[in-house]
Design a protein around this motif. Structure first.
Motif, PDB file in Angstrom:
ATOM      1  N   PRO A 109      16.246  -7.067  -4.823  1.00  0.00           N
ATOM      2  CA  PRO A 109      15.090  -7.965  -4.792  1.00  0.00           C
ATOM      3  C   PRO A 109      13.814  -7.249  -5.203  1.00  0.00           C
ATOM      4  N   GLU A 110      12.894  -8.016  -5.752  1.00  0.00           N
ATOM      5  CA  GLU A 110      11.596  -7.470  -6.125  1.00  0.00           C
ATOM      6  C   GLU A 110      10.709  -7.393  -4.882  1.00  0.00           C
ATOM      7  N   GLU A 111      10.158  -6.220  -4.652  1.00  0.00           N
ATOM      8  CA  GLU A 111       9.290  -6.046  -3.497  1.00  0.00           C
ATOM      9  C   GLU A 111       7.881  -6.488  -3.845  1.00  0.00           C
ATOM     10  N   PRO A 112       7.240  -7.292  -2.977  1.00  0.00           N
ATOM     11  CA  PRO A 112       5.859  -7.711  -3.265  1.00  0.00           C
ATOM     12  C   PRO A 112       4.927  -6.519  -3.231  1.00  0.00           C
ATOM     13  N   PRO A 113       3.843  -6.556  -4.023  1.00  0.00           N
ATOM     14  CA  PRO A 113       2.900  -5.423  -4.031  1.00  0.00           C
ATOM     15  C   PRO A 113       2.182  -5.318  -2.698  1.00  0.00           C
ATOM     16  N   ASP A 114       1.692  -4.106  -2.441  1.00  0.00           N
ATOM     17  CA  ASP A 114       0.939  -3.867  -1.221  1.00  0.00           C
ATOM     18  C   ASP A 114      -0.349  -4.682  -1.258  1.00  0.00           C
ATOM     19  N   PRO A 115      -0.605  -5.516  -0.239  1.00  0.00           N
ATOM     20  CA  PRO A 115      -1.818  -6.334  -0.281  1.00  0.00           C
ATOM     21  C   PRO A 115      -3.105  -5.533  -0.183  1.00  0.00           C
ATOM     22  N   ILE A 116      -3.053  -4.283   0.257  1.00  0.00           N
ATOM     23  CA  ILE A 116      -4.265  -3.466   0.374  1.00  0.00           C
ATOM     24  C   ILE A 116      -4.184  -2.340  -0.646  1.00  0.00           C
ATOM     25  N   SER A 117      -4.010  -2.683  -1.913  1.00  0.00           N
ATOM     26  CA  SER A 117      -3.779  -1.673  -2.947  1.00  0.00           C
ATOM     27  C   SER A 117      -4.997  -0.805  -3.203  1.00  0.00           C
ATOM     28  N   SER A 118      -6.180  -1.253  -2.799  1.00  0.00           N
ATOM     29  CA  SER A 118      -7.375  -0.463  -3.053  1.00  0.00           C
ATOM     30  C   SER A 118      -7.541   0.690  -2.072  1.00  0.00           C
ATOM     31  N   ARG A 119      -6.749   0.711  -1.025  1.00  0.00           N
ATOM     32  CA  ARG A 119      -6.847   1.761  -0.019  1.00  0.00           C
ATOM     33  C   ARG A 119      -5.733   2.781  -0.222  1.00  0.00           C
ATOM     34  N   PRO A 120      -5.830   3.958   0.435  1.00  0.00           N
ATOM     35  CA  PRO A 120      -4.746   4.937   0.332  1.00  0.00           C
ATOM     36  C   PRO A 120      -3.433   4.363   0.845  1.00  0.00           C
ATOM     37  N   ASP A 121      -2.336   4.836   0.274  1.00  0.00           N
ATOM     38  CA  ASP A 121      -1.009   4.341   0.629  1.00  0.00           C
ATOM     39  C   ASP A 121      -0.707   4.691   2.081  1.00  0.00           C
ATOM     40  N   THR A 122      -0.541   3.667   2.923  1.00  0.00           N
ATOM     41  CA  THR A 122      -0.266   3.917   4.335  1.00  0.00           C
ATOM     42  C   THR A 122       1.121   4.498   4.550  1.00  0.00           C
ATOM     43  N   LEU A 123       2.012   4.295   3.585  1.00  0.00           N
ATOM     44  CA  LEU A 123       3.348   4.863   3.733  1.00  0.00           C
ATOM     45  C   LEU A 123       3.336   6.382   3.721  1.00  0.00           C
ATOM     46  N   MET A 124       2.313   6.989   3.099  1.00  0.00           N
ATOM     47  CA  MET A 124       2.254   8.439   2.988  1.00  0.00           C
ATOM     48  C   MET A 124       1.520   9.079   4.162  1.00  0.00           C
ATOM     49  N   ALA A 125       1.083   8.272   5.126  1.00  0.00           N
ATOM     50  CA  ALA A 125       0.243   8.804   6.197  1.00  0.00           C
ATOM     51  C   ALA A 125       0.967   9.866   7.016  1.00  0.00           C
ATOM     52  N   GLY A 126       2.246   9.660   7.289  1.00  0.00           N
ATOM     53  CA  GLY A 126       2.971  10.629   8.094  1.00  0.00           C
ATOM     54  C   GLY A 126       3.601  11.754   7.307  1.00  0.00           C
TER      55      GLY A 126
ATOM     56  N   GLY B 186      23.037  18.939  -8.555  1.00  0.00           N
ATOM     57  CA  GLY B 186      24.349  18.452  -8.173  1.00  0.00           C
ATOM     58  C   GLY B 186      24.348  17.319  -7.173  1.00  0.00           C
ATOM     59  N   VAL B 187      23.192  16.727  -6.870  1.00  0.00           N
ATOM     60  CA  VAL B 187      23.099  15.648  -5.894  1.00  0.00           C
ATOM     61  C   VAL B 187      22.502  14.427  -6.577  1.00  0.00           C
ATOM     62  N   THR B 188      23.156  13.278  -6.417  1.00  0.00           N
ATOM     63  CA  THR B 188      22.641  12.016  -6.935  1.00  0.00           C
ATOM     64  C   THR B 188      21.715  11.398  -5.896  1.00  0.00           C
ATOM     65  N   VAL B 189      20.477  11.153  -6.276  1.00  0.00           N
ATOM     66  CA  VAL B 189      19.468  10.656  -5.340  1.00  0.00           C
ATOM     67  C   VAL B 189      19.236   9.177  -5.589  1.00  0.00           C
ATOM     68  N   ILE B 190      19.303   8.397  -4.516  1.00  0.00           N
ATOM     69  CA  ILE B 190      19.013   6.963  -4.575  1.00  0.00           C
ATOM     70  C   ILE B 190      17.704   6.732  -3.828  1.00  0.00           C
ATOM     71  N   GLY B 191      16.648   6.403  -4.552  1.00  0.00           N
ATOM     72  CA  GLY B 191      15.359   6.136  -3.943  1.00  0.00           C
ATOM     73  C   GLY B 191      15.160   4.640  -3.723  1.00  0.00           C
ATOM     74  N   VAL B 192      14.869   4.230  -2.501  1.00  0.00           N
ATOM     75  CA  VAL B 192      14.733   2.808  -2.169  1.00  0.00           C
ATOM     76  C   VAL B 192      13.370   2.563  -1.537  1.00  0.00           C
ATOM     77  N   ARG B 193      12.878   1.328  -1.724  1.00  0.00           N
ATOM     78  CA  ARG B 193      11.606   0.936  -1.142  1.00  0.00           C
ATOM     79  C   ARG B 193      11.779   0.220   0.194  1.00  0.00           C
ATOM     80  N   SER B 194      12.929  -0.434   0.383  1.00  0.00           N
ATOM     81  CA  SER B 194      13.103  -1.240   1.590  1.00  0.00           C
ATOM     82  C   SER B 194      14.572  -1.280   1.967  1.00  0.00           C
ATOM     83  N   LEU B 195      14.818  -1.778   3.173  1.00  0.00           N
ATOM     84  CA  LEU B 195      16.192  -1.957   3.625  1.00  0.00           C
ATOM     85  C   LEU B 195      16.892  -3.022   2.800  1.00  0.00           C
ATOM     86  N   ARG B 196      16.170  -4.057   2.364  1.00  0.00           N
ATOM     87  CA  ARG B 196      16.769  -5.094   1.520  1.00  0.00           C
ATOM     88  C   ARG B 196      17.295  -4.506   0.210  1.00  0.00           C
TER      89      ARG B 196
END
Length: 581
Positions: free
Chosen positions: A174-191, A152-162
């Motif tokens: 807008p199209e988000e540029p790819p992570d420049p360090i794609s070969s490493r673990p995703d730093t966004l998931m660290a926390g 019953g909840v509509t979820v809006i998933g966003v990558r950035s404030l833009r």
């Protein structure tokens, strides 16, 4: 308009409190004030939000800015308010339409470059939003699958404030540029993920490869494991080192039925708050397994920490198994702290910052040696411990704690025949789990119109008055109660186990044999029962079939049930006689 508001969620344990995020712009010297009882991480949101807005191509308002978090009396922690604060500020500065964010609930941390980072506790936050009537929720793209578990909840998933600004203003994202360090673990998931603290809750991990057929011998202990899984009963395995106690406990979660949808949401919410929900697995649908080390502290077991308490091992094992290996080595205070959650299925923690209630309906499995050296027995062969050392060691498990444990089983040493010869008749986990599931369904049908689902949850008064046993079934238990060998709580737990034994056997109600089996599992000895009427016939043997004569000889056991084949001592007793700690 110089005022705007939106909403976010503050977590108190695993419960969410809706927080209104208000932004007000006034003429004056440019300043940013954040009020509403924030913690240190939330206070630093002022710098994160300012940098994220500027780096997203928006102008920062050069006026006096006040952001309030209401209700102000609720402590607020973490970085999950960043995105809501940024949206409220932009709406107050007329960059966004205030009405477009008034009915939104926004959760997410902001990086300095404007990227939206995931935070812990998204599932309980969205559950609180759904209960409060919110229908649209904004979260980080990485946690959108977790938030979508709430119906019953509509979820809006966003990558950035833009991207969020584009969604709210109706412009192309807008199209988000790819992570420049794609070969490493995703730093966004660290926390988002923290060390696992000994918790195992995924079906594709090590637990799925553990099989009951790998355990050599130990038929009575296997039977106890099956009863524990079928009825949700707590279990205490006692025996010498190397007998297989840890092997048995590790295979217990695989015997439990899969979690229902409601139970899975409960477990996932606790793990999400604790930071143990792995990426790509938004829902935990199998019973978790938590095995903390014996040096673990009280807050780590029960829950706690600085500020508002966090879930401990008893909550991380909710709807699963909490295994305490080498149980007497745990601090006595930690063991005694388990008494209340064992009875109530929840734990209430009070701290200076507040109190909270955490779920803790787990299956406790204790394992212990008979003495510090592990070789103590009634014959005393090879044991170097003094009687005082043995008494002190065994006394670390208090009577009130053991009184809450339904099944107390002696695990005998494995014989050479059991260990070296392949047992072709040993049952696999899949076979035992099928019987457990059938027994659970039988119990659930009987308890359909009640608030309980397993026999271990049913109060003793209901068992004695609402569901009646076969005539004369309680004679043995009544004798033990009169002798003082069984407490009133112990009698209730014997009744619960007897119902589970009957469910496993497919009987409508327990008879004298079922109660006798429960007594043996409860007390660890068959006080005053004739040898021809023992519940298991021989130590380590399987229960007698229904049509077996009560006083006659039993059929010779199969090669796997080796008891008579063991080497005999001169006095006629078997070489590997069972010991009592």
């Amino acid at each position: 308009m110089a005022f705007a508001r939106t909403c976010s969620v503050a977590l108190v344990g695993v419960d969410g409190v809706i927080v209104e995020v208000q932004a007000d712009l006034e003429p004056g010297v440019a300043a940013f004030t954040l009020v509403g009882l924030p913690d240190k991480a939330l206070s630093e949101a002022r710098d994160r939000v300012r940098a994220a807005v500027v780096n997203s191509g928006e102008a920062w308002p050069q006026r006096k800015l006040t952001v309030g978090l209401s209700p102000a009396s609720v402590p607020k922690s973490g970085s999950g308010f960043d995105l809501a604060v940024a949206c409220a500020v932009l709406a107050a500065a007329e960059r966004l339409d205030p009405s477009s964010i008034a009915d939104l609930l926004i959760i997410g941390e902001l990086g300095l470059d404007g990227r939206v980072r995931p935070v812990r506790g998204v599932l309980p936050s969205v559950l609180a939003a759904s209960d409060a009537g919110y229908q649209r929720v904004v979260v980080a793209e990485q946690t959108a699958a977790e938030a979508a578990l709430v119906p019953g909840v509509t979820v809006i998933g966003v990558r950035s404030l833009r991207q969020l600004i584009a969604v709210l203003t109706g412009t192309p994202a807008p199209e988000e540029p790819p992570d420049p360090i794609s070969s490493r673990p995703d730093t966004l998931m660290a926390g988002l993920m923290l060390p696992t603290a000994g918790v195992r809750g995924l079906p594709d991990d090590k637990a799925s490869r553990l099989d009951m057929a790998d355990v050599a011998g130990q038929y009575e202990a296997r039977r106890a494991l099956e009863i524990a899984a079928a009825g949700g009963h707590h279990l205490y395995l006692k025996g010498p080192p190397g007998a297989g106690k840890t092997m048995l406990a590790e295979r217990l979660p695989a015997l439990l039925p899969p979690l229902t949808q409601k139970e899975a949401l409960e477990v996932t919410a606790v793990h999400s708050v604790a930071g143990l929900l792995p990426a790509g697995r938004p829902l935990i649908d199998s019973p978790p397994y938590c095995a903390p080390h014996h040096s673990t502290t009280m807050p780590a077991i029960v829950g706690g920490g600085s500020g508002l308490p966090r879930p401990g091992a008893v909550s991380l094992a909710h709807r699963g198994v909490l295994f305490l290996d080498e149980a007497p080595e745990f601090p006595v205070r930690v063991l005694d702290a388990l008494r209340q959650p064992l009875e109530s299925g929840e734990v209430v923690i009070a701290r200076s910052a507040g109190s909270l209630r955490l779920p803790a309906r787990f299956l406790l499995c204790l394992a212990a040696n008979p003495c510090p050296c592990g070789r103590y027995s009634r014959r005393g062969e090879g044991c170097e411990c003094t009687p005082a050392m043995v008494s002190r060691y065994q006394g670390r498990l208090s009577g009130p704690l053991l009184d809450r444990v339904d099944l107390q089983v002696q695990v005998a040493p494995v014989t050479r025949v059991e260990l070296m010869e392949r047992d072709s008749t040993a049952e696999t986990t899949e076979t035992v789990a099928a019987r457990v599931l059938a027994a659970r369904e039988r119990a659930a049908a009987r308890l359909a119109n009640t608030p309980w689902r397993t026999n271990a949850e049913v109060p003793g008064h209901e068992l004695r008055t609402r569901w009646h046993l076969a005539p004369g079934a309680l004679n043995d238990a009544a004798r033990q109660l009169e002798r003082g060998l069984l407490t009133a709580r112990g009698l209730d737990r014997v009744l619960r186990v007897a119902w589970t034994v009957a469910d496993l056997a497919g009987r409508d109600r327990p008879d004298q044999r079922d109660v006798r089996t429960a007594l043996v599992m409860r007390t660890g000895a068959e006080h005053g029962l004739p040898l021809t009427e023992r519940a298991f016939g021989r130590p380590g043997a399987r229960p007698l079939p229904e049509d077996a004569p009560k006083g006659g000889k039993q059929a010779r056991p199969r090669p796997t049930d080796v008891t008579e084949d063991r080497a005999a001592r001169p006095d006629g007793r078997p070489e590997h006689e069972e010991t009592q700690s």
